[in-house]
Design a protein around this motif. Structure first.
Motif, PDB file in Angstrom:
ATOM      1  N   ASN A 117       0.840  -1.205   0.000  1.00  0.00           N
ATOM      2  CA  ASN A 117       0.000   0.000   0.000  1.00  0.00           C
ATOM      3  C   ASN A 117       0.876   1.258   0.000  1.00  0.00           C
ATOM      4  OD1 ASN A 117      -2.398   1.488   0.088  1.00  0.00           O
ATOM      5  ND2 ASN A 117      -2.418   1.487   2.317  1.00  0.00           N
ATOM      6  N   SER A 118       1.591   1.448  -1.116  1.00  0.00           N
ATOM      7  CA  SER A 118       2.474   2.605  -1.263  1.00  0.00           C
ATOM      8  C   SER A 118       2.126   3.317  -2.569  1.00  0.00           C
ATOM      9  CB  SER A 118       3.925   2.133  -1.305  1.00  0.00           C
ATOM     10  OG  SER A 118       4.097   1.221  -2.374  1.00  0.00           O
ATOM     11  N   VAL A 119       2.484   4.580  -2.653  1.00  0.00           N
ATOM     12  CA  VAL A 119       2.193   5.354  -3.868  1.00  0.00           C
ATOM     13  C   VAL A 119       2.871   4.697  -5.078  1.00  0.00           C
ATOM     14  CG1 VAL A 119       2.488   7.575  -5.018  1.00  0.00           C
ATOM     15  CG2 VAL A 119       1.922   7.495  -2.566  1.00  0.00           C
ATOM     16  N   ASP A 120       4.169   4.447  -4.951  1.00  0.00           N
ATOM     17  CA  ASP A 120       4.907   3.865  -6.069  1.00  0.00           C
ATOM     18  C   ASP A 120       5.005   2.350  -5.936  1.00  0.00           C
ATOM     19  OD1 ASP A 120       5.543   6.301  -7.389  1.00  0.00           O
ATOM     20  OD2 ASP A 120       6.999   6.710  -5.801  1.00  0.00           O
ATOM     21  N   PRO A 121       5.011   1.663  -7.065  1.00  0.00           N
ATOM     22  CA  PRO A 121       5.243   0.217  -7.015  1.00  0.00           C
ATOM     23  C   PRO A 121       6.694  -0.060  -6.636  1.00  0.00           C
ATOM     24  CG  PRO A 121       4.993   0.962  -9.296  1.00  0.00           C
ATOM     25  CD  PRO A 121       4.821   2.167  -8.438  1.00  0.00           C
ATOM     26  N   LEU A 136      -6.096   3.350   2.037  1.00  0.00           N
ATOM     27  CA  LEU A 136      -6.987   2.285   2.513  1.00  0.00           C
ATOM     28  C   LEU A 136      -7.348   2.510   3.986  1.00  0.00           C
ATOM     29  CD1 LEU A 136      -5.229  -0.840   0.909  1.00  0.00           C
ATOM     30  CD2 LEU A 136      -7.300   0.318   0.111  1.00  0.00           C
ATOM     31  N   ASP A 137      -8.609   2.314   4.301  1.00  0.00           N
ATOM     32  CA  ASP A 137      -9.100   2.486   5.673  1.00  0.00           C
ATOM     33  C   ASP A 137      -8.985   1.149   6.407  1.00  0.00           C
ATOM     34  OD1 ASP A 137     -10.607   2.712   7.992  1.00  0.00           O
ATOM     35  OD2 ASP A 137     -12.161   3.951   7.054  1.00  0.00           O
ATOM     36  N   LEU A 138      -7.899   1.023   7.163  1.00  0.00           N
ATOM     37  CA  LEU A 138      -7.613  -0.254   7.828  1.00  0.00           C
ATOM     38  C   LEU A 138      -8.703  -0.637   8.824  1.00  0.00           C
ATOM     39  CD1 LEU A 138      -5.343  -2.480   8.120  1.00  0.00           C
ATOM     40  CD2 LEU A 138      -4.583  -1.190  10.124  1.00  0.00           C
ATOM     41  N   VAL A 179      -0.820  -3.917   9.723  1.00  0.00           N
ATOM     42  CA  VAL A 179       0.175  -3.168   8.952  1.00  0.00           C
ATOM     43  C   VAL A 179       1.560  -3.741   9.210  1.00  0.00           C
ATOM     44  CG1 VAL A 179       1.315  -0.920   8.715  1.00  0.00           C
ATOM     45  CG2 VAL A 179      -1.181  -1.040   8.951  1.00  0.00           C
ATOM     46  N   ASP A 180       2.346  -3.907   8.160  1.00  0.00           N
ATOM     47  CA  ASP A 180       3.738  -4.338   8.292  1.00  0.00           C
ATOM     48  C   ASP A 180       4.564  -3.463   7.345  1.00  0.00           C
ATOM     49  OD1 ASP A 180       6.128  -5.615   8.661  1.00  0.00           O
ATOM     50  OD2 ASP A 180       5.571  -7.459   7.603  1.00  0.00           O
ATOM     51  N   ASP A 182       5.293  -0.907   4.747  1.00  0.00           N
ATOM     52  CA  ASP A 182       4.431  -0.302   3.728  1.00  0.00           C
ATOM     53  C   ASP A 182       3.396  -1.293   3.188  1.00  0.00           C
ATOM     54  OD1 ASP A 182       6.230  -1.901   2.423  1.00  0.00           O
ATOM     55  OD2 ASP A 182       7.038  -0.344   1.117  1.00  0.00           O
ATOM     56  N   GLU A 183       3.188  -2.376   3.932  1.00  0.00           N
ATOM     57  CA  GLU A 183       2.222  -3.380   3.488  1.00  0.00           C
ATOM     58  C   GLU A 183       1.050  -3.506   4.458  1.00  0.00           C
ATOM     59  OE1 GLU A 183       4.114  -7.155   2.715  1.00  0.00           O
ATOM     60  OE2 GLU A 183       5.831  -6.204   1.746  1.00  0.00           O
ATOM     61  N   ILE A 184      -0.084  -3.914   3.914  1.00  0.00           N
ATOM     62  CA  ILE A 184      -1.207  -4.349   4.748  1.00  0.00           C
ATOM     63  C   ILE A 184      -1.361  -5.843   4.488  1.00  0.00           C
ATOM     64  CG2 ILE A 184      -3.707  -4.245   5.082  1.00  0.00           C
ATOM     65  CD1 ILE A 184      -3.615  -1.293   4.495  1.00  0.00           C
ATOM     66  N   ILE A 185      -1.322  -6.611   5.575  1.00  0.00           N
ATOM     67  CA  ILE A 185      -1.408  -8.063   5.448  1.00  0.00           C
ATOM     68  C   ILE A 185      -2.785  -8.510   5.923  1.00  0.00           C
ATOM     69  CG2 ILE A 185      -0.270 -10.263   5.972  1.00  0.00           C
ATOM     70  CD1 ILE A 185       1.792  -8.286   5.018  1.00  0.00           C
ATOM     71  N   PHE A 186      -3.424  -9.366   5.130  1.00  0.00           N
ATOM     72  CA  PHE A 186      -4.700  -9.966   5.502  1.00  0.00           C
ATOM     73  C   PHE A 186      -4.424 -11.416   5.886  1.00  0.00           C
ATOM     74  CE2 PHE A 186      -8.479 -12.367   3.666  1.00  0.00           C
ATOM     75  CZ  PHE A 186      -9.326 -12.121   4.737  1.00  0.00           C
ATOM     76  N   SER A 187      -4.875 -11.798   7.071  1.00  0.00           N
ATOM     77  CA  SER A 187      -4.716 -13.179   7.516  1.00  0.00           C
ATOM     78  C   SER A 187      -6.100 -13.785   7.690  1.00  0.00           C
ATOM     79  CB  SER A 187      -3.956 -13.214   8.844  1.00  0.00           C
ATOM     80  OG  SER A 187      -4.155 -14.471   9.481  1.00  0.00           O
ATOM     81  N   VAL A 188      -6.280 -14.983   7.147  1.00  0.00           N
ATOM     82  CA  VAL A 188      -7.581 -15.649   7.302  1.00  0.00           C
ATOM     83  C   VAL A 188      -7.358 -17.136   7.583  1.00  0.00           C
ATOM     84  CG1 VAL A 188      -7.848 -15.946   4.784  1.00  0.00           C
ATOM     85  CG2 VAL A 188      -9.865 -16.026   6.270  1.00  0.00           C
ATOM     86  N   THR A 189      -8.005 -17.606   8.647  1.00  0.00           N
ATOM     87  CA  THR A 189      -7.862 -18.999   9.061  1.00  0.00           C
ATOM     88  C   THR A 189      -9.236 -19.648   9.055  1.00  0.00           C
ATOM     89  OG1 THR A 189      -6.016 -18.383  10.487  1.00  0.00           O
ATOM     90  CG2 THR A 189      -7.033 -20.521  10.905  1.00  0.00           C
TER      91      THR A 189
END
Lengths: 254, 254
Positions: A117-121, A136-138, A179-180, A182-189
């Motif tokens: 989730n950063s402006v530049d790739p 993004l609205d966490l 948040v990690d 510049d990343e947002i991590i989704f975890s699903v179990t």
């Protein structure tokens, strides 16, 4: 014969997926080729906890196979690693009994999805994250996650092309975002996942994160049983099969 | 003709290096091919701040070229990006004057080197870090870094096969190590670097980190002017050309 469990990690970038297919490199084929070399040409079939698609990664995929060889666990690990390409890594090898089954014995699976989730790739993360430059609205995403939890019919959140027979009811034990850097991590179990389900959950979460859907919309999408109501399928390269858990008796072995 | 500066980032994994060579894919060739397409078949030579070897990455490599096209900077960026492979990214494009030279105008360069300092290797970082499972003494490594700083003859810390004519005196403005998650990052900024110099500095720092050399040994290695006294050349995949700075007049342009 001894039944052997392997926990493997792989970078899905250069694979056409886990499962053997006529064209393209697959994880299953590479592991079976390595085992065939160890067994002097004898073919050894492996069974995984489930498939992963082209470009999808695994941090802790679990496989089992039966072998006539009598080798200490640590030596299995070293011998197999030597015969495997660099994008597959043997994390752990354990011997087990024949009542263990990597696919049918699964109790819980965790997937994670990395959103850059950063402006530049970032050229170094192009194969390992999905780049989303929007704000993004966490908090909203985490509220949406609570609607995923529990037992639901996930028809709206699975590929319409899915060939799964039977019901599409699955139980999600836990779903959250964090948040990690510049990343947002989704975890699903959960106890099981339908085809493309995690990637559709992510696509829908992103709609919420961008403010195009409210978290409560998730409930309505479930009720409509209609794939077209959910978000787009997020691309494969952000997805990781993170961890597989087995039932009580077998869990201590993995 | 307009002189154009491009800051580019590339993943060195699939390249045989920056500079065009008879065999293998190179960054220079890919960028020149993209420019040739933009110029209807006319060849446009690019000049970089310096080469990078096979497997070495760049976060902020700087190149310049001259073009008869009159295009706004933002459009240069988009047009070039569209024609480039996914492992090269255009970070920035700026127009400049003909006294700017990407190679001869450099004032400072920063390199970084990523050491993955974890017990187990990480399949997702295999092309982006050097895995060192040993316990490393960060304080000792930082003390060793202070010996690198200043103006020295780096004969002991450059490839013996180097074809560099003239002296091997270079100035290091800053050198230090820091922790980032499970990685130790080495940053070094100087007015110039000899062939393999950063990778030999890293190899020597690792000897210090493992306790096989004391930080003060660095001083002795300098005095011996003997490549064999320094540590091994660390592998390319941990190395990043991070940033290039130009002289006062030109710095504002990059």
């Amino acid at each position: 014969m001894e039944r052997v469990i392997c926990v493997i990690s792989y970078d899905g970038t250069q694979f056409s997926g886990y499962q053997v297919q006529p064209n393209g490199r697959t994880v299953q084929e590479d592991v079976e080729n390595a085992l065939q070399k160890m067994h002097k040409g004898k073919f050894i079939r492996i069974t995984a906890s489930g498939r992963t698609d082209a470009g999808v990664h695994a941090k802790g995929q679990v496989i089992h196979f039966d072998s006539p060889l009598v080798i200490p666990e640590e030596n299995w690990k070293k011998a197999l690693q030597t015969l495997l390409p660099k994008d597959i890594r043997i994390v752990d090898v354990q011997k087990t009994t024949e009542d263990f089954h990597a696919r049918y014995g699964t109790k819980r699976k965790e997937y994670r999805y990395r959103i850059l989730n950063s402006v530049d790739p970032d050229v170094f993360k192009r194969n390992y994250t999905f780049h989303v430059p929007d704000k993004l609205d966490l908090q909203a995403m985490n509220e949406a996650c609570t609607y995923f939890e529990g037992t639901h019919d996930f028809t709206s959140f699975s590929s319409a092309k899915s060939d799964v027979k039977g019901d599409k009811v699955r139980t999600i034990y836990e779903a959250y975002c964090y948040v990690d850097g510049d990343e947002i991590i989704f975890s699903v179990t959960g106890n099981g996942f339908l085809y493309n389900m995690v990637r559709i959950l992510v696509g829908t979460l992103l709609e919420v994160g961008k403010g195009r859907k409210t978290p409560a919309t998730i409930q309505e999408i479930f009720e409509m049983n209609d794939r077209s109501q959910a978000g787009k399928t997020a691309p494969p390269q952000g997805l990781y099969l993170w961890d597989v858990d087995y039932n009580e008796k077998q869990r201590s072995q993995v």
